[in-house]
Design an enzyme around this catalytic site. Structure first.
Site, PDB file in Angstrom:
ATOM      1  N   SER A   1      26.196  82.359  45.634  1.00  0.00           N
ATOM      2  CA  SER A   1      27.447  82.193  44.919  1.00  0.00           C
ATOM      3  C   SER A   1      28.534  83.173  45.345  1.00  0.00           C
ATOM      4  O   SER A   1      29.676  83.020  44.928  1.00  0.00           O
ATOM      5  CB  SER A   1      27.206  82.361  43.411  1.00  0.00           C
ATOM      6  OG  SER A   1      26.731  83.679  43.135  1.00  0.00           O
TER       7      SER A   1
ATOM      8  N   LYS B   1      33.570  90.415  44.547  1.00  0.00           N
ATOM      9  CA  LYS B   1      33.348  89.143  43.839  1.00  0.00           C
ATOM     10  C   LYS B   1      33.974  89.233  42.453  1.00  0.00           C
ATOM     11  O   LYS B   1      33.897  90.300  41.813  1.00  0.00           O
ATOM     12  CB  LYS B   1      31.839  88.937  43.762  1.00  0.00           C
ATOM     13  CG  LYS B   1      31.332  87.623  43.238  1.00  0.00           C
ATOM     14  CD  LYS B   1      29.811  87.555  43.403  1.00  0.00           C
ATOM     15  CE  LYS B   1      29.226  86.231  42.969  1.00  0.00           C
ATOM     16  NZ  LYS B   1      27.768  86.125  43.273  1.00  0.00           N
TER      17      LYS B   1
ATOM     18  N   SER C   1      22.240  85.154  46.381  1.00  0.00           N
ATOM     19  CA  SER C   1      23.686  84.939  46.491  1.00  0.00           C
ATOM     20  C   SER C   1      24.436  85.933  47.369  1.00  0.00           C
ATOM     21  O   SER C   1      25.640  85.767  47.591  1.00  0.00           O
ATOM     22  CB  SER C   1      24.316  84.907  45.099  1.00  0.00           C
ATOM     23  OG  SER C   1      23.966  83.716  44.438  1.00  0.00           O
TER      24      SER C   1
END
Lengths: 464, 53
Positions: free
Chosen positions: A156, A80, A180
């Site tokens: 996310s 990420k 997330s």
């Protein structure tokens, strides 16, 4: 001919060790898949091809010299884009941070995975500043679900879901403040591990809500989660909440089966506000495990509210200077929540943290009767990418705020969770949370591995 | 409040920010009304491994 982009990490590593393929061949297969599919999936924001090729070549050279290869040798992974990657600006899904100077060092989790032989392919799309459950990003576009590109990945860690489920990496790293990792794992049909709060170092990652932030892996097999977790575990003085001792490796435990484990099923709060698909998935897992004992997390609805408020206030405090100087550069939905969070009174925060202690103490008592319990990971399968609301128990509610309704009370007190993927009755993936006591990732992984071995849970690459 | 905090909250954003504040104040009573002793300790650095009594 084997398509290495569809193979789990442990199979890739084994094939490279045995000489069935090379790290360079696996890396090139993944770089080709990224070139072909990333525009459709919105998974990667940065591709570190030169670094990946150099690492793969080094592994192949090591094997040619007859050296023993480490556990994840040649396994492609990606992170990420809130993880520091040397040479890249740590954008954290934002427009603002991409103007920061490039990171001068990698996150320690990247360093540890590379030490275990894994090959970094790049950085992944995410919701702005991790304040998101959908996988949408106002600046880079949405990540798209590989099982149906019209649908969202969840967030996310949306790019982490898209890359692992789309065959663009065998392992991805995400962050989980309120869900997330578990939400995209559920919607994208992946295994996801949110470790105990403090298990894995968060040093050199961009924070969101420091008192709730966790990092962890997503993958297409339980064994891959265990390999990644063991490779990344260990103390780190650079993260003040990281555990101080060296944990026992989980890998030797994973294949031990269910013998002696007591598994319960969360009731009450966790049986409301979901679609039939969410509850049917939990029931299917429970039936297979013979899990009938109900587990009641007292006041879980208050725990979710407290997590919500802590998130707003810490998020608002973290970003207040950027709100003052760069308000026009935020995703509007994120900015307006941060504005609100910055203006909430401190009383709410202190009381939420007090309630957190109470909820932790009460919930830990449950582990006197069970070793783990089950709960839905998300209230529904993946909504459409631009879908704004969904219907839960007859109420039309915002998707963005409510995809984490079942994950928030669990991360609030830092319990370890493995999200396991099933195929819902509507044909889309959906996840079930296997939740264990603090520090007992091994228990959650054992249960997940047993379900995987019995074919109850399964992850595959989507080509939707 | 925005002015006191030097936050550049424009007229056009006020409705959305107000909605978020209203949501927060609708949720907050769920834990504000929960009975806790004055001595209850908040968790500035939370530790999942060694919970405090």
């Amino acid at each position: 001919m084997t398509d290495w982009t569809r193979q789990p990490a442990h199979a890739i590593a084994q094939a490279i060790r045995s000489g069935a393929t090379s790290a360079s061949a696996v890396t090139e297969a993944h770089l080709a898949a990224i070139a072909a599919r990333n525009a459709d999936l919105g998974a990667y924001t940065d591709i570190t091809a030169a670094r990946a090729r150099a690492k793969a070549a080094a592994i192949d050279a090591s094997r040619a010299r007859g050296e023993a290869l480490p556990a994840l040798a040649g396994v492609p992974f990606a992170v990420k884009n809130l993880f520091d990657v040397a040479g890249l600006a740590t954008r954290a899904g934002s427009k603002i941070n991409r103007n920061h100077p490039p990171a001068t060092a990698d996150s320690p989790l990247i360093t540890k995975l590379e030490a275990a032989g894994a090959v970094l392919l790049g950085a992944l799309n995410m919701g702005e500043y991790a304040y998101d459950f959908t996988g949408r990003n106002a600046h880079d576009g949405p990540s798209r679900n590989p099982h149906d590109r019209a649908r969202m990945t969840g967030g996310s860690s949306g790019g982490s879901g898209a890359a692992a489920a789309g065959g663009l990496a065998a392992i991805t790293l995400g962050s989980d403040t309120n869900g997330s990792i578990r939400v995209p794992a559920s919607l994208c049909g992946l295994f996801g591990l949110k470790p105990t709060y403090g298990s894995l170092s968060r040093a050199r990652s961009f924070p969101f809500v420091a008192s709730l932030d966790h990092l962890g892996p997503l993958a297409r097999s339980v064994l891959d989660l265990a390999l990644a977790f063991d490779a990344m575990s260990g103390p780190d003085a650079d993260d003040p909440v990281c555990r101080k001792d060296q944990p026992t490796p989980v890998l030797p435990q994973v294949a031990k089966g269910l013998s002696g484990l007591r598994v319960g099923v969360a009731d009450g709060y966790f049986r409301r506000m979901g679609t039939p698909e969410a509850f049917e998935a939990v029931d299917r897992v429970a039936r297979h495990l013979g899990a009938t004992r109900p587990v009641t997390l007292a006041e879980a609805h208050r725990a979710r509210a407290a997590a919500f408020i802590i998130t707003m206030i810490e998020g608002g405090a973290l970003h207040i200077d950027r709100l003052r100087t760069n308000a026009g550069d935020f995703d509007l939905e994120v900015r307006d929540r941060l504005f609100a969070g910055a203006m909430l009174p401190g009383q709410l925060y202190v009381q939420a943290q007090k309630f957190r202690r109470w909820f932790q103490r009460e919930t830990l008592k449950l582990f006197e009767d069970v070793d783990a319990f089950l709960a839905p990971a998300t209230p529904s399968t993946a909504p459409l990418v631009d879908q704004v609301t969904f219907n839960l128990d007859g109420q039309e509610l915002p998707v963005r705020a409510n995809l984490g309704i079942f994950t928030q009370p669990i991360s609030f007190i830092g319990l370890p969770v493995v999200a396991v993927p099933l195929r819902a009755t509507n044909g889309l993936p959906i996840g079930v949370q296997v939740i264990a006591a603090p520090g007992r990732e091994d228990v959650a992984l054992r249960i997940a591995a047993s379900l995987e071995a019995d074919g109850i849970t399964h992850s595959s690459v989507g080509r939707g | 409040m925005a002015k006191a905090l030097n936050l550049p909250l424009e007229q056009a954003n006020r409705d959305e920010v107000a909605k978020n504040l209203a949501l927060a104040f609708r949720l907050a009573p769920l834990f504000l009304e929960f009975p806790l002793h004055d001595e209850a300790e908040p968790a500035p650095v939370f530790d999942a491994f060694e919970p405090q009594p």
